[in-house]
Design an enzyme around this catalytic site. Structure first.
Site, mmCIF file in Angstrom:
data_model
loop_
_atom_site.group_PDB
_atom_site.id
_atom_site.type_symbol
_atom_site.label_atom_id
_atom_site.label_comp_id
_atom_site.label_asym_id
_atom_site.label_seq_id
_atom_site.Cartn_x
_atom_site.Cartn_y
_atom_site.Cartn_z
ATOM 1 N N GLN A 142 2.264 5.424 81.711
ATOM 2 C CA GLN A 142 1.994 6.119 82.975
ATOM 3 C C GLN A 142 3.290 6.695 83.528
ATOM 4 O O GLN A 142 4.327 6.060 83.424
ATOM 5 C CB GLN A 142 1.473 5.126 84.015
ATOM 6 C CG GLN A 142 0.067 4.653 83.766
ATOM 7 C CD GLN A 142 -0.374 3.678 84.841
ATOM 8 O OE1 GLN A 142 0.374 2.779 85.216
ATOM 9 N NE2 GLN A 142 -1.579 3.856 85.333
ATOM 10 N N ARG A 200 -4.428 -1.734 77.807
ATOM 11 C CA ARG A 200 -5.710 -2.165 78.359
ATOM 12 C C ARG A 200 -6.717 -2.361 77.232
ATOM 13 O O ARG A 200 -6.725 -1.606 76.260
ATOM 14 C CB ARG A 200 -6.248 -1.133 79.360
ATOM 15 C CG ARG A 200 -5.373 -1.078 80.595
ATOM 16 C CD ARG A 200 -5.909 -0.152 81.644
ATOM 17 N NE ARG A 200 -4.887 0.031 82.690
ATOM 18 C CZ ARG A 200 -4.930 0.965 83.618
ATOM 19 N NH1 ARG A 200 -5.955 1.807 83.647
ATOM 20 N NH2 ARG A 200 -3.967 1.065 84.519
ATOM 21 N N CYS A 259 2.414 -2.000 88.746
ATOM 22 C CA CYS A 259 2.624 -2.262 90.181
ATOM 23 C C CYS A 259 3.370 -3.565 90.479
ATOM 24 O O CYS A 259 4.363 -3.550 91.218
ATOM 25 C CB CYS A 259 1.310 -2.249 90.940
ATOM 26 S SG CYS A 259 0.014 -1.232 90.248
ATOM 27 N N ASP A 261 4.444 6.516 86.411
ATOM 28 C CA ASP A 261 4.038 5.731 87.562
ATOM 29 C C ASP A 261 5.135 5.719 88.612
ATOM 30 O O ASP A 261 6.319 5.803 88.280
ATOM 31 C CB ASP A 261 3.788 4.287 87.076
ATOM 32 C CG ASP A 261 2.762 3.572 87.921
ATOM 33 O OD1 ASP A 261 2.267 4.170 88.886
ATOM 34 O OD2 ASP A 261 2.446 2.410 87.596
ATOM 35 N N LYS A 309 -7.713 7.298 98.755
ATOM 36 C CA LYS A 309 -6.841 7.963 97.795
ATOM 37 C C LYS A 309 -7.114 9.456 97.724
ATOM 38 O O LYS A 309 -8.163 9.924 98.161
ATOM 39 C CB LYS A 309 -7.017 7.349 96.411
ATOM 40 C CG LYS A 309 -8.441 7.485 95.890
ATOM 41 C CD LYS A 309 -8.578 6.998 94.457
ATOM 42 C CE LYS A 309 -10.031 7.128 94.007
ATOM 43 N NZ LYS A 309 -10.240 7.027 92.602
ATOM 44 N N HIS A 335 5.874 3.834 92.725
ATOM 45 C CA HIS A 335 5.400 3.119 93.908
ATOM 46 C C HIS A 335 6.362 3.385 95.041
ATOM 47 O O HIS A 335 7.574 3.278 94.864
ATOM 48 C CB HIS A 335 5.286 1.621 93.607
ATOM 49 C CG HIS A 335 4.216 1.335 92.600
ATOM 50 N ND1 HIS A 335 4.477 1.275 91.257
ATOM 51 C CD2 HIS A 335 2.874 1.170 92.744
ATOM 52 C CE1 HIS A 335 3.334 1.051 90.611
ATOM 53 N NE2 HIS A 335 2.346 0.990 91.481
ATOM 54 N N HIS A 345 0.715 3.990 95.587
ATOM 55 C CA HIS A 345 0.783 4.140 94.121
ATOM 56 C C HIS A 345 0.577 5.617 93.834
ATOM 57 O O HIS A 345 -0.312 6.226 94.417
ATOM 58 C CB HIS A 345 -0.358 3.451 93.388
ATOM 59 C CG HIS A 345 -0.606 2.032 93.745
ATOM 60 N ND1 HIS A 345 -0.344 1.018 92.870
ATOM 61 C CD2 HIS A 345 -1.120 1.458 94.854
ATOM 62 C CE1 HIS A 345 -0.707 -0.132 93.422
ATOM 63 N NE2 HIS A 345 -1.178 0.112 94.622
HETATM 64 ZN ZN LIG Z 1 0.395 0.888 91.047
#
Ligand SMILES: [Zn+2]
Ligand SMILES: [Zn+2]
Length: 659
Positions: free
Chosen positions: A395, A377, A348, A397, A483, A399, A529
């Site tokens: 990910q 992680r 992010c 991912d 979410k 945004h 996200h």
């Molecule tokens: Zn994010």
């Protein structure tokens, strides 16, 4: 004799004698429910059916009784926990002198339903499990009563000491108040220090099975005594247990760790570190297809592809809040030229960096940045599992930075995209959850009430716009916004949480994001996200198990096996291999001097969708004898005809070969 009023939720108050038990009160309220009940909730407390009502009365009002019945989560917990007691009783019966640890119910572990930790005079082996299970059945059939008794702490210590249960004494010492509740199974040698509740008698325990044996340490601590953990599970009916056992067997056959090895897709290497995935060429081929599909769709849907670094200065993680809320999950900082860096646990802040690199106007929005971003992680080794729980992962991912007005259509876009992904990869059973704020006064949520309400309304609007049924879950939102979570069901009925679409009131404020509005003034954008696969590794694990390794043509790591019957046609086989490879197929010719039967078996084991079997006649006529993985021989055809069929399957990303 005085009376107490009792009532079911939404029911009328009914008087019962104040000497009545919960079971007697329930019988008066609803006979059918009373018959089914395993335990009950009274005033928010879980209690046995044998609990006397007058001890549960809080004030003058009617006592509210909520029965705990089969086919509910609470019911399952009571059932499994009570079965763990039965297990302990059977162990004590069979192995006098055994010492007992703890025996909780497990509700969220897909492999087991309960366990009990024991130390027996002689170490147990797998062969003991059926014997113990048989004894459990014998005890259960005697319909013994679970009886609760409250005694003083001193008395409890004396009782367990006398029974030579040092571990139970240790627990009582540490955890008990002045009064201790102990449970007997009357007529068995078992007593436990336990809060309950339990089923009223062993007759309620009808469908259980012991599953496996593992090593365990008392209190999970390697410096403490070593114990053996007996795992089992229990259900309300034999049918449910049988269905679960069948699914478990099927799940074992599909286990992605095993198939990953057998099909040479990926590995995890202890000497390089746990939870780190090595994608082998065959797994890599599948990943390329997953990524190609995704990138095509991202571009079609107006996302920009971005690439960002794996590390950043530590200050960034203070700004983002990760240093204060998430540090336990991050690998330790590293230092260079007197600056500290951290490896990223999320993408992010990096996408925010791109947003902030220029001044944004409302005309630029929405901005959609997508990245296959690799994160790390610090997951504890005990929690790691194959591809589904790892330390390093990528990910899919993205945004989205947008205005409040854009939100609804952006969410609709995310949901459509997610459903498209599921369809493409062959998932049809989809469940949607909307997670919103709860009422917990101690929970801390960022953003104003107005923010939360409009965000939730946007999510609901988007779901309604697509006519998607969803479950609203209170208290499951993260502190920075509501979410949508989406789960899919796989080929054998297990559900996997994949997609999350998440609102964020937090980061735009922390990073002071803005755009210039139509009014020429700065405004704060909304940030969304979203990850659709979730992580590429985890999604891959789910795919392997969903397809049991037999991937559709477009994903298969080897799509075509070319299998000459005799060495005389090896040259034709090689030509064909080259030709098909040049046209973009993943193809392998097997030129080993083996019988054709062995070559076919090998290709079947590798789950290759198509085999082209070549003999003298095929070489002369430039044809191929085609064998399909599931259907077997489908006929001899000219090479061009096979290519036509293969082309269609790949280009349409067909899920079966029944074109
Ligand atoms: Zn994010
Ligand atoms: Zn218990």
């Amino acid at each position: 004799m005085s009376e107490i009023n009792v009532q079911l939720k939404n029911g009328e108050p009914v008087p019962v004698p104040d000497s009545a038990t919960v079971a007697e009160a329930l019988k008066k309220l609803d006979r059918d429910v009373a018959k089914q009940a395993l335990a009950a909730k009274v005033g928010g407390r879980e209690v046995d059916l044998t609990a006397p009502l007058d001890t549960l009365r809080e004030n003058g009002d009617a006592v509210q009784i909520e029965p705990i019945v089969p086919q509910t989560r609470d019911g399952l917990e009571v059932l499994r926990h009570s079965t763990a007691h039965l297990l302990a009783a059977a162990v004590l019966d069979l192995f006098p002198g055994a010492k007992l640890g703890i025996g909780p119910a497990l509700l969220d572990d897909p492999r087991y339903g309960f366990f009990y930790d024991v130390i027996t005079p002689k170490s147990l082996t797998e062969a003991d499990l059926p014997v113990i299970e048989k004894r459990m059945k014998q005890i259960a059939s005697r319909n013994l009563v679970y009886r609760r008794e409250e005694i003083s702490k001193g008395e409890a210590l004396r009782v367990f000491n006398e029974r030579q249960e040092p571990l139970k004494c240790e627990l009582i010492d540490e955890k008990a108040g002045d009064v201790v509740s102990v449970y007997y199974i009357d007529g068995s040698p078992f007593i436990d220090f336990c809060l309950g509740p339990h089923v009223p008698n062993t007759n309620k325990l009808r469908a259980f099975k012991l599953l496996s044996l593992a090593g365990a340490y008392w209190k999970g601590d390697a410096s403490q005594p070593q114990m053996q953990r007996i795992y089992g599970t229990a259900f309300f009916t034999q049918e449910e247990l049988d269905a679960w056992l069948k699914q478990r067997e099927e799940a074992e056959k599909r286990d992605h760790r095993r198939l990953g090895r057998e099909l040479d897709l990926f590995s995890i290497q202890e000497e390089y570190g746990q939870g780190l995935i090595f994608w082998h060429p065959k797994g890599g081929a599948i990943r390329k297809e997953m990524e190609d599909y995704l990138r095509e769709e991202l571009l079609r849907r107006g996302y920009g592809l971005v690439f960002t670094p794996h590390i950043a200065k530590r200050e960034l993680w203070f700004t983002s809040g990760h240093e204060s809320n998430y540090a336990d999950s991050m690998f330790s900082p590293m230092e260079f030229e007197e600056q500290e860096f951290r490896i990223k646990p999320m993408n992010c802040p990096f996408h925010i960096g791109i947003y902030k690199s220029a001044q944004r106007s409302y005309r630029d929005l929405p901005l959609r940045y997508a990245e296959l971003g690799t994160c790390y992680r610090a997951e504890l080794s005990g929690t790691l599992h194959g591809l589904t729980r790892v330390r390093g992962f990528t990910q899919d991912d993205a945004h989205i930075f947008c205005t409040k007005e854009n939100v609804r259509s952006e969410i609709v876009g995310c949901i459509d995209f997610a459903f498209n992904v599921y369809e493409a990869f062959g998932f049809t059973d989809i469940k949607v959850e909307l997670s919103v704020r709860g009422n917990d006064p101690n929970a801390h949520y960022l953003g104003s009430d107005d923010d939360w309400e409009s965000a939730e309304a946007a999510l609901v609007d988007a779901l309604n716009a697509r006519g998607i049924a969803y479950q609203r879950v209170e208290g499951e939102a993260v502190f920075y916004g509501p979410k949508i979570d989406i789960r899919v069901e796989d080929a054998i009925g297990r559900t996997w949480q994949l997609t999350t679409v998440q609102f964020d009131f937090n980061l735009p404020r922390r990073f002071q994001l803005e755009y210039i509005g139509e009014d020429n003034k700065p405004h704060q954008p909304v940030m969304i996200h979203r990850a659709l696969f979730g992580s590429v590794e985890r999604f891959f694990g789910v795919l392997i198990e969903h397809y049991a390794g037999a991937f559709p043509m477009w994903l298969a790591p080897v799509q075509i096996a070319v299998l000459p019957i005799t060495d005389r046609v090896n040259q034709y086989a090689e030509e064909l291999e080259r030709e098909l490879r040049a046209e973009g197929y993943r193809v392998e010719a097997n030129l080993r001097s083996e019988k054709i039967g062995a070559k076919i078996r090998d290709a079947q084991l590798q789950k290759v969708p198509f085999m082209l079997i070549l003999g003298d006649r095929e070489m002369e006529q430039r044809t191929v004898a085609v064998r399909e993985r599931a259907k077997g021989d489908i006929g001899v055809m000219p090479v061009a005809e096979f290519k036509q069929m293969a082309r269609t399957l790949v280009e349409t990303r067909a899920l079966t070969n029944n074109q």
